[in-house]
Design a protein around this motif. Sequence first.
Motif, PDB file in Angstrom:
ATOM      1  N   ILE A 470       0.642  -1.135  -0.270  1.00 21.15           N
ATOM      2  CA  ILE A 470       0.093  -0.021  -0.056  1.00 21.15           C
ATOM      3  C   ILE A 470       0.921   1.387  -0.040  1.00 21.15           C
ATOM      4  N   TYR A 471       1.918   1.257   0.793  1.00 23.39           N
ATOM      5  CA  TYR A 471       2.867   2.193   0.947  1.00 23.39           C
ATOM      6  C   TYR A 471       3.465   2.431  -0.552  1.00 23.39           C
ATOM      7  N   ASP A 472       3.995   1.617  -1.175  1.00 21.20           N
ATOM      8  CA  ASP A 472       4.632   1.893  -2.508  1.00 21.20           C
ATOM      9  C   ASP A 472       4.156   0.529  -3.294  1.00 21.20           C
ATOM     10  N   ASN A 473       2.939   0.740  -4.339  1.00 23.77           N
ATOM     11  CA  ASN A 473       2.482  -0.301  -5.181  1.00 23.77           C
ATOM     12  C   ASN A 473       3.510  -1.053  -5.840  1.00 23.77           C
ATOM     13  N   PRO A 474       3.634  -2.328  -5.818  1.00 25.47           N
ATOM     14  CA  PRO A 474       4.525  -3.101  -6.589  1.00 25.47           C
ATOM     15  C   PRO A 474       4.175  -3.079  -8.026  1.00 25.47           C
ATOM     16  N   GLY A 475       5.399  -2.927  -8.766  1.00 25.91           N
ATOM     17  CA  GLY A 475       5.265  -2.755 -10.077  1.00 25.91           C
ATOM     18  C   GLY A 475       4.760  -1.514 -10.915  1.00 25.91           C
ATOM     19  N   VAL A 476       4.645  -0.327 -10.075  1.00 30.93           N
ATOM     20  CA  VAL A 476       3.715   0.813 -10.299  1.00 30.93           C
ATOM     21  C   VAL A 476       5.055   2.010 -10.479  1.00 30.93           C
ATOM     22  N   ASP A 477       5.218   2.527 -11.788  1.00 28.04           N
ATOM     23  CA  ASP A 477       6.289   3.463 -12.136  1.00 28.04           C
ATOM     24  C   ASP A 477       5.588   4.760 -11.684  1.00 28.04           C
ATOM     25  N   THR A 478       5.392   5.234 -10.385  1.00 29.83           N
ATOM     26  CA  THR A 478       4.815   6.412 -10.244  1.00 29.83           C
ATOM     27  C   THR A 478       5.310   7.556 -10.567  1.00 29.83           C
ATOM     28  N   ASP A 479       6.727   7.866 -10.697  1.00 29.22           N
ATOM     29  CA  ASP A 479       7.300   8.955 -11.187  1.00 29.22           C
ATOM     30  C   ASP A 479       7.547   8.979 -12.496  1.00 29.22           C
ATOM     31  N   GLY A 480       7.507   7.952 -13.352  1.00 26.56           N
ATOM     32  CA  GLY A 480       7.570   7.853 -14.624  1.00 26.56           C
ATOM     33  C   GLY A 480       8.946   7.752 -15.121  1.00 26.56           C
ATOM     34  N   SER A 481       9.692   7.101 -13.955  1.00 28.85           N
ATOM     35  CA  SER A 481      11.207   7.099 -14.524  1.00 28.85           C
ATOM     36  C   SER A 481      11.589   5.701 -15.158  1.00 28.85           C
ATOM     37  N   GLY A 482      10.708   4.817 -15.411  1.00 30.24           N
ATOM     38  CA  GLY A 482      10.863   3.762 -16.201  1.00 30.24           C
ATOM     39  C   GLY A 482      11.013   2.709 -15.230  1.00 30.24           C
ATOM     40  N   PHE A 483      11.374   2.630 -13.992  1.00 28.34           N
ATOM     41  CA  PHE A 483      11.583   1.883 -12.933  1.00 28.34           C
ATOM     42  C   PHE A 483      10.587   1.309 -12.234  1.00 28.34           C
TER      43      PHE A 483
END
Length: 883
Positions: A470-483
């Motif tokens: 929940i803190y950091d969704n797995p597999g989600v590139d939140t900042d658009g960096s590609g990671f």
Amino acid sequence: MWKRFGAPIGVFLLFLLILTSSSLARLSVDANDYKGIQAAAAAPADCITVHKVGRISLSVTNTGNFGNNEVQGTDCLTGEATTSCEYPKGSGIEYLFLGAFWIGAVSGRDTLVTTGADGWLQGRETFPDEGKLGELIHRSLIDPTSPEFDGAVSENDVIAVYRDTLTAGVPLDDVDNRPHQPLFLKVDESSYSWSYSYAEDFVLFDYKISNEGFNRLDDVYMGIYVDADVGQNSTCQTNECHTDDICGFVHATPETTRSGCTYTDTVNIAWIADNDGDPGQNGPYDNTSATNVTATRIVRTPSEKLEVSFNWWISNGNATLDFGPREKAGQGRLKEDLYPYSHGGLGTPNGDRAKYYVMRNQEFDYDQILTANIQQSDPLWLAPNNPAQALSFADGFDTRYLLSFGPFKIDPGETLPLSFAYVAGENFHTNINNAADYLDNQAGNYDPLKYYANLNFEDLTTNARWASWIYDNPGVDTDGSGFRGKFIECLAALQIDTIVNGVDTTFDTLQHVVDTTYLTGDGVPDFQGAKPPPAPVFWIQPEVGKLTIRFNGLRSENTPDEFLKVTGESPLDFEGYRVYYGRDERDGSYSLFASYDREDYNKYVLTQDAATGTEIFVLYDTPYTIEQLQTLYGDPADPTKFDPLVYSRTNPYLLGDSVFYFAPQDYNTSEFGVTTDIFKIYPDQPYPSTLVPEDANEDELTKDGYLKYFEYSVVIPDLLPTVGYWVAVTAFDYGSPASGLPSLESSKTVSGKFAYAQNTAAEMAEAGAEVFVYPNPYRIDSDYRGAAYEGSSQVKREQADDRVRAINFANVPPNCVVRIYSLDGDLVREIEHDVDPSEPDATHVEWDLVTRNTQLVVSGLYYWAVEDRDTGDISIGKLAIVM
């Protein structure tokens, strides 16, 4: 109130002397050290509130700590009594005395530590501002029309701000005998909780720690301190439940992906629990047993590369009995001489210097139950001085732990983040004889490894994993960096079921595909997860003996779940409604009365388990509607004859090399008024031209402005008019096969409403219904509590019988005064009643049998009078009380 005070009496007297000295009411702060916090002109706005939308009921404050010291205070946001860490909510079992934030640093030539609670001395070193500036802020995603919705992250956000600059009233350092020296820190603390099934067992904390001074803070270490005192609330209040706690640490757990690949998941959680789960008086676990566990998981620190320390210790009134694991001088990771704790003990770190040493000592203490295994010859650990004491410590004591990490530096004006979850897990204890068989030092039964084998960490580690996700969704590139985060890949055998132009074309053998499982996100906080559909808006129309429930599902059926966009699934995942009722508002007290869900089916495809090579059925897709299945697999001449339930696990559908079967998603009670007691109020209403009621046509709207298409109703019959009922209407979805999420349902306890199965105030007034009193006579030897006449609410349920007694006045006007008199005409009690006439409890008043002098009423005959303040009419009668 604190449960104990461990400072030497001389320090305590000196502290009192300082408090009474007007010259030291506020210690001066050098302007060169600090940017601008002024001395407090008024008392800090201390506040406590409770996270209770989920199954964990955890108090949080604006004073740098969480929990309530097991002192039932008042929630400053709701006015209700607080719990410390009750789990499950409403159980009366507490899993926390107090938790607190610690931070230590080197400032100039000083080594300083600031704590939200010391854990032994009475007092703290963090305070909010005074007045409005220091008050807690509440936000919530539950109601989009509420002002609290804007900026909300979870269903219950609590935002606090506090600093360590206040020195008046703060205890002296009990080793150096000096006043508190601030680090000049400001802490912005946000805590979040949810009612969703995968997130209902934890609270997430997010800290932003700012240096408001002019000095750089070097070698900064942060920590979370926890003192649990696990047990039934009433026992803890008598100071008896803190003597048998055990704690430890879980580094990693084995896990399996949905295609059968195994991996090791690093969870890093510090846990604490009761030693045996407190079996009931007759042996088995019962509703007074503390069989669960709580833990701390750090999910974000200012740096990935840091040193983590896990220290636990036992505090006693006799400092020579204090104990905690300590590495021998020159051993371990730190490889330096031991810093001497005060008072000659090995356990409690008194004073700033000892606290700082513990925070940075890089120790990872062995689990508490292993204490008696540590011998004098151990190459790393100091052994307890007395083997008998070691056995006593190993089988449970007054234990607390500190999970700390660092070092960092904080420049003036710089802010560092910290996020952690306080997590609960069920069924930690499942064997009532476990402690007696393997931790009973008196009987000579000590085998900690066998004891461990009977502990169940599964639910705790699952909940801790979800807290991290929940803190950091797995597999989600939140900042658009590609990671998108760390992941594992494994080769899975899968029968690919391909549909082309409505025809299943798969005739291939098992195909091997790469199954990618993301373990983490991209490191950018998300603080969100899959959500159930929002609960529908609903109203209760009470009548004698029944309740008619009307609800509108516009939001429930049309609110997208943004989390599902990440998995590539449809964000509109609404499945159905459920209607519950019960005698109180606890989740477990609700009974399902009716449900509706769309007719759809899950398709389970045969695959090969990557780990074992065995064939298993796996759910990959979202549910298919019956129309979709008929189109795909029905006879083209008459597709409506296709019945997916013919193809079960034991009789699968075979198409070439494809093998699969179908199962209903939920119960498929989809025929209004036939397979479900729920019916559409406007069954012939076409789908609206717009989903915005303000823009809809007049014939599409109800009189109160709701879209007719989404209007539903259900009647709950055969109810007693003399007891109150809680009613909840929830919405649920079909889950997320791609992420392994089960169906999610909105919370019963959040949306519940209270009503009596009696006529409304308007109907009673029109019919001239008379006021009546029940039970009358009131007999103290009758089981009114069992009949739900009294003590059924969550607040009252844990109180003694004489605290929940109630005489009920029914058919009262919504705006009235109820007065009770003795036979001599003396006023015994006056009760003001002013409730909106549309509210279901507008015609009901409870008297708690307490007089206006706050004394319990005595046996006798009494007069009562109910005055309608709108009309001036007065109803009178008599009642008898036999105490």
